[in-house]
Scaffold this motif. Structure first.
Motif, PDB file in Angstrom:
ATOM      1  N   LEU A 132      -7.094   0.864   4.582  1.00  0.00           N
ATOM      2  CA  LEU A 132      -6.257   1.059   3.403  1.00  0.00           C
ATOM      3  C   LEU A 132      -7.036   1.220   2.106  1.00  0.00           C
ATOM      4  CD1 LEU A 132      -3.477  -1.592   4.185  1.00  0.00           C
ATOM      5  CD2 LEU A 132      -3.577   0.822   4.855  1.00  0.00           C
ATOM      6  N   LEU A 136      -0.702   3.894   8.086  1.00  0.00           N
ATOM      7  CA  LEU A 136      -1.977   3.326   8.512  1.00  0.00           C
ATOM      8  C   LEU A 136      -1.859   1.814   8.682  1.00  0.00           C
ATOM      9  CD1 LEU A 136      -4.696   5.245   6.450  1.00  0.00           C
ATOM     10  CD2 LEU A 136      -4.329   5.313   8.910  1.00  0.00           C
ATOM     11  N   THR A 193       0.837  -1.201   0.000  1.00  0.00           N
ATOM     12  CA  THR A 193       0.000   0.000   0.000  1.00  0.00           C
ATOM     13  C   THR A 193       0.870   1.248   0.000  1.00  0.00           C
ATOM     14  OG1 THR A 193      -1.662   1.209   1.297  1.00  0.00           O
ATOM     15  CG2 THR A 193      -0.060  -0.088   2.526  1.00  0.00           C
ATOM     16  N   HIS A 194       0.293   2.383  -0.379  1.00  0.00           N
ATOM     17  CA  HIS A 194       0.977   3.665  -0.205  1.00  0.00           C
ATOM     18  C   HIS A 194       0.615   4.288   1.141  1.00  0.00           C
ATOM     19  CE1 HIS A 194      -2.954   4.870  -1.832  1.00  0.00           C
ATOM     20  NE2 HIS A 194      -2.771   6.024  -1.213  1.00  0.00           N
ATOM     21  N   ARG A 195      -0.345   3.707   1.851  1.00  0.00           N
ATOM     22  CA  ARG A 195      -0.724   4.191   3.188  1.00  0.00           C
ATOM     23  C   ARG A 195       0.021   3.383   4.253  1.00  0.00           C
ATOM     24  NH1 ARG A 195      -5.779   4.002   0.315  1.00  0.00           N
ATOM     25  NH2 ARG A 195      -6.605   6.101  -0.042  1.00  0.00           N
TER      26      ARG A 195
END
Length: 297
Positions: free
Chosen positions: A75, A15, A10-12
């Motif tokens: 996400l 989180l 993910t780019h998050r």
């Protein structure tokens, strides 16, 4: 003993880390979207990949379904999530070796039990090993709350820690002089970790862990809620009712882009200070209104 490994691409990334910490990951590793390990060159530095693989390692028997559901909610649909089973390795000890003591404010320290702390005689030291549950001071939302606590006069105060995770905020409050702390969490593992950590920090006599729906003794002098933005919004009335008039409510676990939505949920009951920011995370401190006094004729 085997381990449950969950990988979120993910780019998050922060989180994903927060979710893994929340569910008691024994170790968390961040890699780039390929196969190269991201090495942190300085303590607590954050890798800066646009998209990365965040790997959470959990003890055998940890149910995967709640973690997967929380990752999906946090996400979004663009994240890729995988689960694996690994044979035993001493991941927790290796992670502990890379977990240095941290200082907040002038005298509050958080350190593993085995770590030497070079602190002044009047320092307050919270001993907490990584891997028990969410919150060891390394995540920005936790450090923002610890920074705030370190600057408060907590002597004799009554505090509620709503969403206690490892108990780090509750224990820090007690060690800083709070007379009574109520720590609650929806996760039974977090409550057990809080009790164990409170015992190991010699504050179990001042920390109660009732069910979330059975908090008694309010209103409180301080309300702490280091959770995520969505539950902060949904719990607006609950958290506000726990605070005494004029008392601070500390809200954390939200991203900077979520500040407006969270403050809007509390605008009828709280007056907010300026947000405190660390990386992409924010801490909000609001105060319950004080009812005007009535003059008797």
């Amino acid at each position: 003993m085997a381990w449950l490994q969950i990988t979120a691409t993910t780019h998050r990334t922060q989180l994903a880390e927060a979710v893994f910490e929340r569910f008691g990951a024994d170790a968390i590793t961040e890699l780039d979207a390929g196969d190269d390990l991201t090495v942190e060159e300085t303590p607590n530095s954050q890798p800066a990949f646009e998209r990365a693989r965040v790997v959470g390692l959990f003890t055998e028997g940890t149910p995967a379904e709640p973690i997967l559901a929380a990752l999906g909610e946090a996400l979004g649909d663009d994240a890729s999530i995988e689960t694996d089973t690994l044979e035993n390795q001493d991941w927790a000890s290796a992670w502990l070796a890379e977990h240095p003591p941290l200082v907040f404010g002038d005298r509050l320290w958080v350190a593993p039990h085995s770590a030497d702390v070079d602190a002044a005689d009047d320092a307050v030291v919270v001993r907490l090993d990584p891997g028990l549950a969410f919150g060891t001071g390394t995540h920005p939302s936790t450090s923002l709350c610890l920074d705030w606590l370190a600057g408060q006069d907590l002597a004799g105060k009554r505090v509620v820690d709503y969403g206690c995770g490892s108990g780090i905020l509750a224990i820090a409050a007690a060690r800083l002089g709070a007379a009574e702390v109520v720590a609650v969490d929806i996760d039974d593992q977090a409550v057990r970790a809080t009790r164990e950590n409170a015992i190991r920090n010699d504050v179990s006599d001042r920390i109660a862990t009732p069910p979330m729906n059975a908090i008694e003794g309010g209103p409180f002098d301080i309300v702490l809620a280091n959770i995520l933005a969505k539950p902060l919004i949904g719990l607006a009335s609950t958290l506000a009712e726990l605070a005494a008039p004029g008392a601070p409510i500390v809200l954390a676990g939200l991203l900077t882009r979520q500040i407006e939505d969270v403050t809007a949920a509390y605008e009828s009951t709280l007056t907010f200070e300026e947000p405190a920011l660390e990386d992409d995370w924010a801490r909000l401190v609001g105060h319950r209104a004080v009812a005007p006094s009535r003059n008797r004729q």
